[in-house]
Design a protein around this motif. Structure first.
Motif, PDB file in Angstrom:
ATOM      1  N   THR A 267       0.836  -1.196   0.000  1.00  0.00           N
ATOM      2  CA  THR A 267       0.000   0.000   0.000  1.00  0.00           C
ATOM      3  C   THR A 267       0.870   1.246   0.000  1.00  0.00           C
ATOM      4  O   THR A 267       2.074   1.202   0.292  1.00  0.00           O
ATOM      5  CB  THR A 267      -0.954   0.017   1.208  1.00  0.00           C
ATOM      6  N   ASN A 268       0.242   2.375  -0.328  1.00  0.00           N
ATOM      7  CA  ASN A 268       0.868   3.685  -0.220  1.00  0.00           C
ATOM      8  C   ASN A 268       0.234   4.413   0.953  1.00  0.00           C
ATOM      9  O   ASN A 268      -0.992   4.573   0.997  1.00  0.00           O
ATOM     10  CB  ASN A 268       0.638   4.500  -1.497  1.00  0.00           C
ATOM     11  N   LEU A 269       1.035   4.821   1.922  1.00  0.00           N
ATOM     12  CA  LEU A 269       0.549   5.542   3.093  1.00  0.00           C
ATOM     13  C   LEU A 269       0.975   7.002   3.000  1.00  0.00           C
ATOM     14  O   LEU A 269       2.162   7.300   2.831  1.00  0.00           O
ATOM     15  CB  LEU A 269       1.106   4.927   4.375  1.00  0.00           C
ATOM     16  N   LEU A 270       0.007   7.914   3.111  1.00  0.00           N
ATOM     17  CA  LEU A 270       0.278   9.338   3.112  1.00  0.00           C
ATOM     18  C   LEU A 270      -0.300   9.947   4.378  1.00  0.00           C
ATOM     19  O   LEU A 270      -1.392   9.552   4.816  1.00  0.00           O
ATOM     20  CB  LEU A 270      -0.332  10.022   1.881  1.00  0.00           C
ATOM     21  N   ARG A 271       0.413  10.910   4.954  1.00  0.00           N
ATOM     22  CA  ARG A 271      -0.022  11.535   6.204  1.00  0.00           C
ATOM     23  C   ARG A 271      -0.224  13.022   5.992  1.00  0.00           C
ATOM     24  O   ARG A 271       0.536  13.668   5.263  1.00  0.00           O
ATOM     25  CB  ARG A 271       0.998  11.278   7.318  1.00  0.00           C
ATOM     26  N   GLY A 272      -1.257  13.543   6.640  1.00  0.00           N
ATOM     27  CA  GLY A 272      -1.527  14.966   6.521  1.00  0.00           C
ATOM     28  C   GLY A 272      -2.644  15.405   7.437  1.00  0.00           C
ATOM     29  O   GLY A 272      -3.035  14.682   8.361  1.00  0.00           O
ATOM     30  N   SER A 273      -3.201  16.584   7.153  1.00  0.00           N
ATOM     31  CA  SER A 273      -4.243  17.193   7.988  1.00  0.00           C
ATOM     32  C   SER A 273      -5.605  17.038   7.318  1.00  0.00           C
ATOM     33  O   SER A 273      -5.807  17.469   6.171  1.00  0.00           O
ATOM     34  CB  SER A 273      -3.921  18.674   8.212  1.00  0.00           C
ATOM     35  N   TYR A 274      -6.528  16.401   8.037  1.00  0.00           N
ATOM     36  CA  TYR A 274      -7.864  16.118   7.502  1.00  0.00           C
ATOM     37  C   TYR A 274      -8.788  17.303   7.746  1.00  0.00           C
ATOM     38  O   TYR A 274      -8.862  17.837   8.863  1.00  0.00           O
ATOM     39  CB  TYR A 274      -8.424  14.867   8.178  1.00  0.00           C
ATOM     40  N   THR A 275      -9.521  17.727   6.708  1.00  0.00           N
ATOM     41  CA  THR A 275     -10.521  18.788   6.847  1.00  0.00           C
ATOM     42  C   THR A 275     -11.722  18.464   5.977  1.00  0.00           C
ATOM     43  O   THR A 275     -11.619  17.727   4.991  1.00  0.00           O
ATOM     44  CB  THR A 275      -9.963  20.167   6.436  1.00  0.00           C
ATOM     45  N   GLU A 276     -12.859  19.041   6.352  1.00  0.00           N
ATOM     46  CA  GLU A 276     -14.083  18.923   5.558  1.00  0.00           C
ATOM     47  C   GLU A 276     -14.274  20.221   4.762  1.00  0.00           C
ATOM     48  O   GLU A 276     -14.095  21.314   5.298  1.00  0.00           O
ATOM     49  CB  GLU A 276     -15.291  18.687   6.463  1.00  0.00           C
ATOM     50  N   THR A 277     -14.635  20.083   3.489  1.00  0.00           N
ATOM     51  CA  THR A 277     -14.892  21.239   2.642  1.00  0.00           C
ATOM     52  C   THR A 277     -16.268  21.067   2.007  1.00  0.00           C
ATOM     53  O   THR A 277     -16.859  19.973   2.058  1.00  0.00           O
ATOM     54  CB  THR A 277     -13.837  21.359   1.535  1.00  0.00           C
ATOM     55  N   ALA A 281     -14.275  15.712   1.722  1.00  0.00           N
ATOM     56  CA  ALA A 281     -13.144  15.655   2.649  1.00  0.00           C
ATOM     57  C   ALA A 281     -11.824  15.692   1.880  1.00  0.00           C
ATOM     58  O   ALA A 281     -11.710  15.133   0.784  1.00  0.00           O
ATOM     59  CB  ALA A 281     -13.225  14.392   3.490  1.00  0.00           C
ATOM     60  N   VAL A 282     -10.840  16.382   2.473  1.00  0.00           N
ATOM     61  CA  VAL A 282      -9.511  16.432   1.872  1.00  0.00           C
ATOM     62  C   VAL A 282      -8.463  16.226   2.957  1.00  0.00           C
ATOM     63  O   VAL A 282      -8.704  16.490   4.141  1.00  0.00           O
ATOM     64  CB  VAL A 282      -9.241  17.769   1.140  1.00  0.00           C
ATOM     65  N   LEU A 288       0.014  19.647  -1.181  1.00  0.00           N
ATOM     66  CA  LEU A 288      -0.968  19.073  -2.098  1.00  0.00           C
ATOM     67  C   LEU A 288      -2.234  18.701  -1.329  1.00  0.00           C
ATOM     68  O   LEU A 288      -2.167  18.299  -0.159  1.00  0.00           O
ATOM     69  CB  LEU A 288      -0.414  17.838  -2.804  1.00  0.00           C
ATOM     70  N   SER A 289      -3.392  18.821  -1.986  1.00  0.00           N
ATOM     71  CA  SER A 289      -4.673  18.429  -1.397  1.00  0.00           C
ATOM     72  C   SER A 289      -5.137  17.136  -2.045  1.00  0.00           C
ATOM     73  O   SER A 289      -5.232  17.048  -3.283  1.00  0.00           O
ATOM     74  CB  SER A 289      -5.730  19.520  -1.614  1.00  0.00           C
ATOM     75  N   PHE A 290      -5.433  16.151  -1.215  1.00  0.00           N
ATOM     76  CA  PHE A 290      -5.899  14.856  -1.697  1.00  0.00           C
ATOM     77  C   PHE A 290      -7.346  14.659  -1.262  1.00  0.00           C
ATOM     78  O   PHE A 290      -7.654  14.755  -0.063  1.00  0.00           O
ATOM     79  CB  PHE A 290      -5.030  13.731  -1.129  1.00  0.00           C
ATOM     80  N   ARG A 291      -8.215  14.403  -2.185  1.00  0.00           N
ATOM     81  CA  ARG A 291      -9.618  14.127  -1.849  1.00  0.00           C
ATOM     82  C   ARG A 291      -9.743  12.698  -1.336  1.00  0.00           C
ATOM     83  O   ARG A 291      -9.197  11.752  -1.933  1.00  0.00           O
ATOM     84  CB  ARG A 291     -10.513  14.349  -3.067  1.00  0.00           C
ATOM     85  N   VAL A 292     -10.462  12.557  -0.229  1.00  0.00           N
ATOM     86  CA  VAL A 292     -10.604  11.257   0.438  1.00  0.00           C
ATOM     87  C   VAL A 292     -12.058  11.067   0.847  1.00  0.00           C
ATOM     88  O   VAL A 292     -12.844  12.025   0.848  1.00  0.00           O
ATOM     89  CB  VAL A 292      -9.691  11.169   1.690  1.00  0.00           C
ATOM     90  N   PRO A 293     -12.453   9.848   1.205  1.00  0.00           N
ATOM     91  CA  PRO A 293     -13.826   9.633   1.686  1.00  0.00           C
ATOM     92  C   PRO A 293     -14.045  10.344   3.021  1.00  0.00           C
ATOM     93  O   PRO A 293     -13.114  10.564   3.794  1.00  0.00           O
ATOM     94  CB  PRO A 293     -13.908   8.112   1.869  1.00  0.00           C
TER      95      PRO A 293
END
Length: 383
Positions: A267-277, A281-282, A288-293
């Motif tokens: 797998t690829n693991l990325l770490r960052g700050s989760y926010t709702e827009t 969710a990103v 960089l901003s990654f869209r996530v569930p």
């Protein structure tokens, strides 16, 4: 109504200052194939030995079909064990090895059975002597023949163990464990000594055998592919703890922790700050901003995982939720599959698996390509 053949309630096992198993609770449904999966030293074999009685929990309770068995010795529990080393008796024939468990249970032999078929047992020593002298009842002979048919070794009763291949010895060990018709069959990495091709064949045969017998199997392995291939449920263990319990699909597609995501497959693991827009969710990661569930339990710093096969390259990446330009820094051609290492603009490195359906669309080291994946193919991890 669901019934459970094994229930573990708060099992902890300490060896001096080392905690091998730490407060594990687990219910194993009757007739299911459950695998204890984890790296070496995670406590999976110790937990298996607590079920069989070779280890006594420091605290917690073991139940087999509703009966607390903490104080019951291994030979009186309704379980059988298949060891990695097989533990066959070299001086006995195949038939004598398989019948050993029945002799220990006090099955009648030809000389000592009563008219009602009740054994005059005489304890371990007497049973062992009867076995060495190759005496036995017709019932035992029939059960041995049936067990050998089950593991596809008919007419092997008189063979010496030394004349068998590793795969055949594994089958004999399996037949010896099954002949006593245990409620629970425990298997401690029984395929570890086999070569790769035979191991893969035996994985399928073991699963088919378990379905045919409808016996509860508890299987220990560190091999992720083995667990995914055979199991109805997988209990992933790490450092004495139960990390996650679920089906093969749940464990692979919906890991609950970083450890499970990283240990099961690639797998690829990325770490960052989760926010709702307003758009969803990103996770912000190094510019960089990654869209996530959407993840209700996520707050602040999180990780998210994306499997290599979920990521697309080139034209296939266009129009997906997450699309970036990336440089191919390495590639491995594997025939039907290409494995690529790509670097994103923020320096994040990803591994991508691509099915090769057209050789002309293959990518080479040094190319700049589009890389992308759907937000739904990422899994947000809060633990």
């Amino acid at each position: 109504m669901v019934s459970y053949d094994v229930r573990l309630d708060g099992i902890t096992k300490r060896f001096d200052d080392v905690v091998a198993v730490d407060d594990v609770s687990l219910d194993i449904e009757a007739g299911k194939f459950l695998t204890l999966l984890g790296p070496s030293g995670c406590g999976k074999t110790t937990l298996l030995r607590c079920i069989d009685g070779f280890e006594t929990p420091t605290s917690g309770d073991v139940f087999i079909r509703g009966e607390r068995v903490n104080d019951i010795p291994p030979f009186e529990r309704d379980t059988s064990m298949v060891f990695q080393s097989y533990a066959l008796f070299p001086h006995m024939t195949v038939g004598e090895n398989i019948s050993f468990g029945l002799e220990m249970q006090g099955f009648p032999d030809r000389d000592q059975a009563t008219d009602g078929g009740v054994a005059t047992n005489g304890g371990f020593g007497a049973a062992f002597k009867r076995l060495v002298s190759r005496t036995g009842s017709e019932e035992i002979d029939a059960r041995v023949a049936e067990a050998l048919e089950l593991v596809e070794l008919p007419d092997y009763q008189e063979r010496k163990v030394s004349e068998l291949s590793g795969g055949q010895q594994q089958r004999v060990a399996l037949a010896r464990a099954l002949i006593t018709q245990p409620t629970v069959l425990l298997l401690d990495e029984p395929l570890g000594a086999l070569d790769l091709k035979l191991r893969k064949n035996m994985q399928v045969e073991l699963k088919n055998l378990q379905k045919e017998l409808d016996t509860t199997f508890v299987y220990v392995t560190h091999d992720q592919e083995e667990a995914l291939t055979m199991s109805d449920q997988i209990a992933v263990m790490n450092d004495g703890h139960l990390e996650q319990l679920g089906s093969a699909t749940e464990i692979y597609e919906e890991p609950e922790t970083e450890f499970v995501a990283d240990f099961i497959g690639e797998t690829n693991l990325l770490r960052g700050s989760y926010t709702e827009t307003p758009d969803g969710a990103v996770v912000e990661c190094n510019g960089l901003s990654f869209r996530v569930p959407h993840e209700p339990d996520a707050d602040g710093e999180v990780s998210f995982a994306v499997r290599p096969e979920k990521i697309r390259l080139g034209k296939d990446a266009r129009g997906l939720d997450n699309v970036f330009e990336a440089d191919v820094t390495d590639e491995i051609y594997k025939g039907n599959l290409g494995k690529f290492v790509v670097d994103l603009p923020n320096g994040q490195r990803l591994t991508v698996d691509m099915q090769i359906t057209d050789r002309s669309k293959y990518f080479s080291t040094g190319q700049n390509v589009a890389v992308g994946w759907s937000a739904d193919n990422a899994v947000v991890l809060t633990r």
